[in-house]
Design a protein around this motif. Structure first.
Motif, short mmCIF file in Angstrom:
data_model
loop_
_atom_site.label_atom_id
_atom_site.label_comp_id
_atom_site.label_asym_id
_atom_site.label_seq_id
_atom_site.Cartn_x
_atom_site.Cartn_y
_atom_site.Cartn_z
N THR A 116 16.96 68.74 -98.57
CA THR A 116 17.85 67.60 -98.73
C THR A 116 19.31 68.05 -98.64
O THR A 116 19.63 69.23 -98.77
CB THR A 116 17.60 66.92 -100.09
OG1 THR A 116 17.78 67.88 -101.15
CG2 THR A 116 16.18 66.38 -100.17
N ALA A 117 20.20 67.07 -98.42
CA ALA A 117 21.62 67.38 -98.24
C ALA A 117 22.23 68.00 -99.49
O ALA A 117 23.24 68.70 -99.39
CB ALA A 117 22.38 66.10 -97.85
N ASP A 118 21.66 67.76 -100.66
CA ASP A 118 22.18 68.37 -101.89
C ASP A 118 22.07 69.88 -101.88
O ASP A 118 22.74 70.57 -102.65
CB ASP A 118 21.43 67.81 -103.11
CG ASP A 118 21.78 66.37 -103.39
OD1 ASP A 118 22.82 65.91 -102.88
OD2 ASP A 118 21.01 65.69 -104.09
N PHE A 119 21.20 70.42 -101.02
CA PHE A 119 20.99 71.86 -100.99
C PHE A 119 21.25 72.48 -99.61
O PHE A 119 21.32 73.70 -99.50
CB PHE A 119 19.55 72.20 -101.41
CG PHE A 119 19.22 71.78 -102.81
CD1 PHE A 119 19.43 72.65 -103.87
CD2 PHE A 119 18.73 70.51 -103.09
CE1 PHE A 119 19.13 72.27 -105.16
CE2 PHE A 119 18.44 70.12 -104.37
CZ PHE A 119 18.64 71.00 -105.42
N ILE A 120 21.38 71.65 -98.59
CA ILE A 120 21.43 72.18 -97.24
C ILE A 120 22.50 71.52 -96.38
O ILE A 120 22.66 71.84 -95.21
CB ILE A 120 20.03 71.99 -96.59
CG1 ILE A 120 19.70 73.12 -95.64
CG2 ILE A 120 19.92 70.64 -95.90
CD1 ILE A 120 18.25 73.12 -95.20
N GLY A 121 23.27 70.59 -96.99
CA GLY A 121 24.22 69.81 -96.22
C GLY A 121 25.28 70.62 -95.49
O GLY A 121 25.68 70.29 -94.38
N GLY A 122 25.76 71.71 -96.09
CA GLY A 122 26.82 72.49 -95.48
C GLY A 122 26.34 73.65 -94.64
O GLY A 122 27.16 74.40 -94.09
N PHE A 123 25.02 73.81 -94.50
CA PHE A 123 24.47 74.99 -93.82
C PHE A 123 24.91 75.07 -92.36
O PHE A 123 25.48 76.07 -91.91
CB PHE A 123 22.94 74.96 -93.93
CG PHE A 123 22.24 75.99 -93.09
CD1 PHE A 123 22.36 77.33 -93.38
CD2 PHE A 123 21.45 75.61 -92.02
CE1 PHE A 123 21.72 78.28 -92.61
CE2 PHE A 123 20.81 76.54 -91.25
CZ PHE A 123 20.94 77.89 -91.54
#
Length: 854
Positions: free
Chosen positions: A60-67
């Motif tokens: 989810t974006a809470d954990f992977i949004g900036g990857f």
């Protein structure tokens, strides 16, 4: 030494965050970079050069949004080892594409900075791991290993066990101890309630403080279905904002089970469409066996995309009556499909907004959720899941409008996109050339590029051009060109899959003058098969009946013509209600069933376009005031652990240090403080508890020390070694540990001195030596200790050598002569079940013979 640092640009609101785990000597692990698509990530500039390994825990974006954004901004990160699970590498593409498209970072939008293929390339660089697969790291991180375990929060979601110098660090930012409809619970405990041996007594546990409701799962479902039925009974709309790669899979499965054959349409408004369903249907081994058995009994396809109907926000208002609407983004952020959909749904008092997970702090959804908390306390006296309240308030919405680019603006945009493609092409050429140079040992790496064979360089460029053409054909089915007036014209391109099949039917004339061996007599051009971790990828169109595919093509052409007449915005419509030509083809099926069956034939997973050169547009936001008047409720189906389970698990693991991450979800209670208070009140082991503060490193010294002990020669000769499984040998030893200090004379000779003139340095060093016991010493007798790990496959081979019938039946059960059953309960416990006869003792002796006794 180990230290943990919570990285965040805002000390007050830590929604945008990442984790940095430091190990001596200079090993940095970077984990879970979140992002909202707006915040400035330059606060990571100083950290990026120090990173050695990247871990991703949830899709989810809470954990992977900036990857992806970080990999594009800092290309050096692409050279690092990145670890995650197979579902995260696939579903992460969905959540990232959804977020970036909502913020105008990808797609045919002015100001986009990347393409969808860039997102796919970043996730394809991840090294996928399986649950419980221990992976030793290499390079500067040598000596450290990472192991993912099922977190139970999302499909493929994991918590990590990081081993270093015989100490364990458990990094579990989000997990769920209870089972839901399609996921197993977090694997902290075994089936007997004891913690798994690999996680017992860790040096530190890092966990989040966003806790779930203490209400039982069955009661939550009962309240959820009651709200859904009440809304549908009054011909209203059930509005469910959620995360496409997270809890959407859980909610859709529950809704599908509950509605059954009822003629209630299930609609989906998302930029990525049903892509997450297509991916999840191919990852059944990551789910609970219970749901797989349920699908087999009902003879249904898991997560069939035909269960939902893809619609646009503008089409939603034209579909009256009772319906269920799923939208991407539980935070209702500006630019997302959830924000736009809410503006058209909240004006009808028959509709109900149901939050199934708490929105993040300071988001648009958090302001609505806080209203529910306030009204629930006023009307009910306490917060209770599933309590409905009337929601009536004047809200300010930012409506997204799209304006086509024309003339000079279109020319400038096209030039920017072409330059970006050209730059990518050059980078790929350089990478391909570097790969060729490194692979060919006969090439002098000190040569300049201009010195290489021009024919080889030209061949690489031609291969790259072919790759670009293939990429162009795979991205979409349309091309854009400018006519003399500067207007954009769109022409359809034939399906590349059909062309590809026809190409392989054309006879080819091969040049075999330079061929050798069998290929000279029988030239053959092999087709490259696309493969993944599970074998050759299946093209579902190969199994579609010809008459059905022609019928669908005719339906799709009619939809395209109607949609282009009505919109002209580059979106493919999915308006099945107006398709009157095929109403008689469905027999006696009702409307919703007919729509689902038609959707199953569709090869389109989304109605939105992502090709940057097809109908480019400018994204504009217009504010308008809307008076919301509808129902509002919250039921916690977020798949997060509750406070009681947190305390239970932590008490079983017995960590030496506990690090609690601040919550990012909107909640009236400060959950981090409640965890600290509860643990301190029940802390019998003096566990050190820390609440992390942004940009402040929490350092923890190791409680273990590694000593090198030398065996005395007299003692080593007396040892009796025994071999065990795994190629190891063990021996029992008794002795006295002594410290011996020797003098070592080191001579240092300088360049200006003769060999006879030396400066002598005396230095002392100590070594630990284990010497034999004195003969007068007495030892306390102890029972022999069995050492070794018995593998059932090895035991089966040993029993077959004894002329016994041994075969596996069921899951992990070895049956001997249809009389005795052997099960391995855990790494150190084996159960032999059967009649206590002669065969029983033979088997027991065989088991004991595989162990060493000291």
């Amino acid at each position: 030494m180990f230290s943990y640092t919570l990285l965040s640009p805002d000390n007050e609101n830590t929604v945008i965050r990442a984790s940095l785990l430091y190990f001596d000597p200079g090993i940095n692990i970077f984990a879970d970079p979140s992002w909202d698509g707006v915040a400035d990530l330059s606060y990571l500039d100083k950290i990026i050069p120090q990173i050695n390994v990247i871990l991703l825990s949830h899709p989810t974006a809470d954990f992977i949004g900036g990857f992806v954004y970080l990999l594009q901004k800092y290309p050096v990160l692409k050279t690092l080892p990145i670890y995650s699970t197979y579902p995260i590498t696939n579903l992460g593409k969905v959540s990232t594409t959804e977020l970036y498209r909502a913020k105008g970072l990808v797609g045919p939008l002015e100001g986009s900075i990347m393409e969808k293929s860039d997102i796919d390339e970043c996730f394809d660089s991840i090294i996928p791991l399986k649950y419980s697969q221990s992976t030793p790291l290499t390079g500067i991180a040598q000596g450290l290993s990472v192991t993912p375990y099922n977190a139970g929060h999302s499909l493929g979601g994991t918590f990590w066990s990081i081993n270093y110098n015989n100490e364990k660090i458990v990094y579990a930012p989000a997990w769920n101890h209870s089972k839901d409809s399609f996921l197993n619970s977090a694997t902290f405990l075994q089936s007997n309630g004891h913690p798994i041996p690999q996680l017992v007594k860790p040096a530190s546990v890092i966990t989040g403080s966003d806790l779930g409701s203490s209400l039982s799962y069955n009661k939550k479902l009962e309240k959820f279905f009651t709200l859904v039925d009440a809304t549908i009974a009054q011909n209203g709309t059930v509005f469910l904002p959620t995360s496409m790669s997270g809890r959407f899979l859980e909610l859709l499965h529950l809704m599908d089970q509950h509605l059954g054959n009822q003629p209630i349409p299930v609609l989906l408004v998302a930029f990525t469409g049903s892509k997450s369903l297509s991916l999840a249907g191919n990852m059944l081994e990551w789910m609970s066996p219970k749901i797989i058995k349920d699908w087999e009994e009902r003879n249904e396809t898991p997560f069939d995309p035909s269960r939902v109907q893809l619609v646009d926000v503008d089409d939603l208002v034209q579909l009256p009556g009772a319906k269920v609407v799923f939208t991407a983004d539980a935070d209702l952020t500006i630019g997302s499909t959830a924000h736009s959909t809410l503006a058209s749904i909240c004006v009808d008092e028959k509709n109900t907004i149901i939050f199934t997970e708490r929105p993040t702090n300071s988001s648009f959804g958090a302001s609505i959720y806080e209203i529910w908390e306030k009204l629930t306390l006023e009307r009910n006296g306490k917060l209770e899941d599933g309590f409905p309240v009337p929601f009536e308030k004047l809200l300010t919405f930012s409506r997204v409008t799209l304006e086509k680019l024309t003339g000079l603006e279109l020319a400038q945009y096209t030039e920017i996109v072409n330059e970006r493609k050209q730059e990518k092409r050059k980078k790929r050429q350089v990478e391909k050339m570097n790969t060729t140079i490194l692979a060919d040992k006969s090439i002098d790496i000190n040569k300049s590029i201009s010195e290489f064979d021009p024919a080889a360089v030209k061949a690489l460029e031609e291969d790259e051009d072919e790759d670009e053409e293939e990429d162009k054909e795979d991205i979409g089915v349309e091309e854009t060109a400018n006519d003399e007036r500067g207007n954009t014209t769109t022409t359809a391109v034939a399906s590349t899959k059909k062309q590809e099949k026809d190409i392989y039917k054309i006879p080819l004339d091969f040049d075999v003058r330079n061929a050798k061996g069998r290929n000279r007599l029988f030239p053959y051009h092999s087709r490259i098969q696309e493969t993944d971790d599970y074998g050759i990828k299946i093209d579902h169109s190969d199994f579609v009946k010809e008459d059905k595919s022609e019928e669908f093509s005719r339906m799709l052409d009619n939809k395209l013509k109607r949609n282009n007449r009505g919109k002209g915005n580059g979106h493919m419509g999915d308006d099945d209600d107006d398709d009157d030509d095929d109403d008689n083809d469905d027999g006696g099926e009702n409307g919703p069933a007919r729509k689902r069956r038609r959707n199953a034939k569709s090869v389109k997973e989304t109605i939105y376009n992502f090709d940057p050169l097809v109908n480019p547009e400018r994204l504009q936001l217009t504010s308008n005031m809307i008076t919301a008047r509808c129902g509002l409720s919250f039921i916690d189906l977020s798949g997060t652990v509750d406070l009681r389970s947190v305390l239970l698990i932590l008490n079983s693991l017995k960590p030496r240090n506990l690090l609690i991450l601040p919550g990012r979800k909107s909640h009236r209670e400060k959950t981090a403080e409640s965890i600290v208070t509860s643990i301190k009140s029940k802390n019998s082991r003096n566990t050190q508890v820390y609440v992390t503060i942004p940009d402040e490193a929490i350092e923890m010294e190791s409680a273990q020390a590694t000593l090198e002990v030398k065996l005395a020669d007299t003692l080593e000769s007396e040892l009796q070694w025994q071999n065990i499984a795994g190629g190891y040998s063990v021996a029992y030893v008794n002795g006295v540990l002594e410290t011996i200090t020797d003098k070592k004379i080191e001579s240092q000779t300088t360049e200006n001195e003769d060999e006879g003139d030396k400066n002598k340095d005396e230095s002392h060093y100590q070594e630990l030596v284990l010497s034999p016991l004195d003969q007068l010493s007495t030892l306390k007798s102890t029972a022999p200790l069995a050492i070794g790990d018995i593998r059932l496959s090895d035991l089966k081979t040993r029993l077959l050598g004894l002329q016994l019938k041994a075969e596996f039946k069921g899951k992990g059960t070895l049956v001997i002569n249809d009389e005795i059953m052997i099960k391995k309960l855990n790494d150190g416990e084996i159960m032999i079940d059967g009649t206590c006869n002669e065969l029983f003792y033979v088997i027991r002796s065989a088991v004991q013979g595989m162990l060493a006794y000291v």
